[in-house]
Design a protein around this motif. Structure first.
Motif, mmCIF file in Angstrom:
data_model
loop_
_atom_site.group_PDB
_atom_site.id
_atom_site.type_symbol
_atom_site.label_atom_id
_atom_site.label_comp_id
_atom_site.label_asym_id
_atom_site.label_seq_id
_atom_site.Cartn_x
_atom_site.Cartn_y
_atom_site.Cartn_z
ATOM 1 N N ILE A 109 -4.506 -0.794 -3.103
ATOM 2 C CA ILE A 109 -4.912 -2.208 -2.852
ATOM 3 C C ILE A 109 -6.487 -2.466 -3.219
ATOM 4 O O ILE A 109 -7.293 -1.597 -2.936
ATOM 5 C CB ILE A 109 -4.855 -2.198 -1.478
ATOM 6 C CG1 ILE A 109 -3.494 -2.178 -0.878
ATOM 7 C CG2 ILE A 109 -5.207 -3.765 -1.074
ATOM 8 C CD1 ILE A 109 -2.411 -2.944 -1.589
ATOM 9 N N ASP A 110 -6.541 -3.511 -4.051
ATOM 10 C CA ASP A 110 -7.864 -3.877 -4.619
ATOM 11 C C ASP A 110 -8.702 -4.367 -3.385
ATOM 12 O O ASP A 110 -9.765 -4.556 -3.697
ATOM 13 C CB ASP A 110 -7.758 -4.550 -5.682
ATOM 14 C CG ASP A 110 -7.289 -3.952 -7.006
ATOM 15 O OD1 ASP A 110 -7.660 -2.719 -7.145
ATOM 16 O OD2 ASP A 110 -6.249 -4.677 -7.279
ATOM 17 N N GLU A 131 -3.427 -6.528 -4.920
ATOM 18 C CA GLU A 131 -3.437 -5.586 -6.229
ATOM 19 C C GLU A 131 -3.290 -6.615 -7.151
ATOM 20 O O GLU A 131 -2.410 -7.012 -7.694
ATOM 21 C CB GLU A 131 -2.405 -4.526 -5.995
ATOM 22 C CG GLU A 131 -2.968 -3.575 -7.193
ATOM 23 C CD GLU A 131 -1.670 -2.796 -7.217
ATOM 24 O OE1 GLU A 131 -1.338 -1.933 -8.457
ATOM 25 O OE2 GLU A 131 -0.881 -2.420 -6.305
ATOM 26 N N CYS A 144 0.755 -1.142 -0.041
ATOM 27 C CA CYS A 144 -0.069 -0.031 -0.021
ATOM 28 C C CYS A 144 0.988 1.321 -0.111
ATOM 29 O O CYS A 144 1.644 1.437 1.129
ATOM 30 C CB CYS A 144 -0.889 0.209 1.250
ATOM 31 S SG CYS A 144 -2.135 1.391 1.199
#
Length: 200
Positions: free
Chosen positions: A106-107, A185, A46
């Motif tokens: 970040i997903d 990610e 991150c």
């Protein structure tokens, strides 16, 4: 922009919740040499901004101001004092590009469902949210706690990666266990392809 090649692991020194944000302090070494206030550092993948840097012997203490959204969207909320975190400085012009394009955004958070030794290596299986799994393909790239890894296999709700001894030794994966959480990610290229196809 990052490449997913972790420079070192740092340790969480302090987590303090304020009125509007959370202050995270990380103890780091070589990865923060030359880092200045306002500079970026990938922490568990991150991208965070350093707001204070102080000396602690041979190390530096770097403080970050986390928005509540960042706290909720990452595995930071599961960190404890002295937890290991993966650290990487941003890519500079002319640096070696050893991993893949990692933005530091970040997903989602994945859960470890399998983590076991297989010969000299380890196999790691992650159950991931649906909106992350849509971009995960066999032999594709994914950033896991900021580590650039190649996807070995994909099932409906999870994917597997292989971890070589060097990666285990130099990253925070060495303290992970089944049931633990990792930042994910997905490959940026997949997101752009999806958007272009949707427009067609």
């Amino acid at each position: 922009m990052f490449t997913g090649i972790v420079e070192e692991t740092g340790t969480v020194e302090k987590i303090a919740r304020g009125e509007k944000s959370i202050l995270l302090t990380v103890r780091a070494g070589k990865s923060v040499r030359g880092l200045k206030i306002g500079g970026s550092l990938a922490v568990n993948g991150c991208c965070l901004t350093a707001i204070k840097i102080s000396s602690a012997g041979k190390f530096k203490l770097v403080r970050f101001d986390l928005l509540n959204e960042t706290w909720e969207r990452t595995n930071f909320r599961y960190l404890k004092l002295h937890s290991l975190v993966n650290l990487e400085r941003p890519l500079r012009a002319g640096d070696e590009f050893g991993g893949h394009m990692v933005t530091g955004h970040i997903d989602g958070v994945g859960r470890i469902v399998r983590w076991e030794k297989s010969g000299a290596d380890h196999v790691l299986e992650i159950a991931a949210p649906r909106d992350v799994m849509r971009y995960v393909i066999e032999k594709g790239s994914i950033a896991l706690d900021g580590i650039s890894l190649t996807v070995a296999a994909v099932t409906g709700k999870s994917f597997r990666v292989w971890i070589i001894p060097h990666t285990l030794e130099v990253t925070g994966l060495r303290e992970k266990k089944v049931g633990g959480f990792v930042n994910l990610e997905a490959d940026l290229l997949g997101k752009y392809v999806e958007k272009l196809i949707a427009r067609a």
